[in-house]
Design an enzyme around this catalytic site. Structure first.
Site: not given
Length: 279
Positions: A179, A238
């Site tokens: 990611r 995050c």
């Protein structure tokens, strides 16, 4: 100073003490909400008298972004209704993956609770030790809770944008490497791929083994390999501000003090087309 982790054996031994309170802080990773019902899982088995600390419900629902910190007063009301008293030693746990208990630990501390620990191994570890779980809802007498919010724990988009551009702190992204490196889509729809410019990548689950943090020497190595300097300030990020706290937890366990959370995280940054993104 309160221990960051307590063992299942320790908790079992102290369970009935008036000064101790246990909270269930399990939460589903993004994308699993369609196939699992966390409320039903809680009702099907939780530690005795442990109310459900629902991170989803305890977030600021006026925000467009997931899991933003609520206002102090609404958090205090929610805690009192759950039966939580802030002067007790609060022990939080999750499924046993150390995915969400750190966020609960961090939220409680940010709102003024001084004695908060995480159950090492979580629910899985408790069951594996042969200890009983209870079923059904938990209803406790109203707790005593006055929240005082420490806003210095949190960084906003403007802070992070400035630091990304000019330095002054390290931005550490706890998402998976694929990611971070823009190789796969985000689990939350509508977000761009990539990462905040000049950020470093320490995937949260690389810091975890069996529902607790890896040994200190291994943590130091992992941060060093990622280029994180433990003597310089860190802002953790995050997807939505939950697993970033695993990075905060690990750094705190190593004695690092100047560690803050970018609460908006990629849920905010990656939803905007007017911000710089590195692929």
């Amino acid at each position: 100073m309160t221990a960051i982790f307590v063992s299942a054996d320790w908790l079992k031994e102290h369970y009935t003490e008036e000064t101790l309170q246990v909270l269930d802080a399990r939460m589903l990773p993004p994308g699993q909400e369609a196939v699992r019902d966390v409320q039903a899982e809680y009702l099907a088995g939780h530690l005795p008298n442990a109310p459900f600390f629902d991170i989803e419900a305890l977030s600021d629902h006026t925000s467009a972004y997931p899991h933003m910190m609520p206002r102090a007063e609404s958090f205090a009301v929610a805690m009192r209704e759950l039966g939580v008293s802030q002067d007790k030693h609060l022990v939080v746990y999750d499924e046993g993956n150390l995915f969400s208990a750190p966020r609960a630990w961090w939220m409680l501390r940010a709102f003024g609770c001084e004695n908060v620990s995480i159950l090492a191994g979580g629910l899985q570890g408790w069951k594996a030790a042969g200890f009983d779980v209870a079923t059904g809802p938990v209803s406790l007498p109203e707790g005593e809770f006055e929240a005082t919010y420490d806003g210095a724990q949190v960084k906003r988009l403007t802070d992070v944008l400035l630091i990304s551009h000019e330095g002054g702190a390290q931005i550490v992204d706890a998402r998976a490497a694929n990611r971070f490196n823009a190789e796969v889509d985000e689990p939350r729809p509508g977000l761009l791929r990539g990462h905040i410019p000049n950020s470093l990548n320490v995937p949260w689950n690389s810091l975890v083994v069996n529902g607790e943090l890896k040994p200190a020497a291994e943590l130091r190595d992992l941060f060093a390999q990622a280029g994180v300097k433990l003597d310089q300030p860190v802002i953790a990020s995050c997807g939505s501000g939950v697993t970033a706290v695993v990075v905060i937890l690990a750094l705190t366990s190593l004695g690092v003090r100047d560690v803050t959370l970018y609460d908006g995280s990629w849920g905010e940054w990656g939803s905007r087309d007017d911000l710089p993104i590195e692929k």
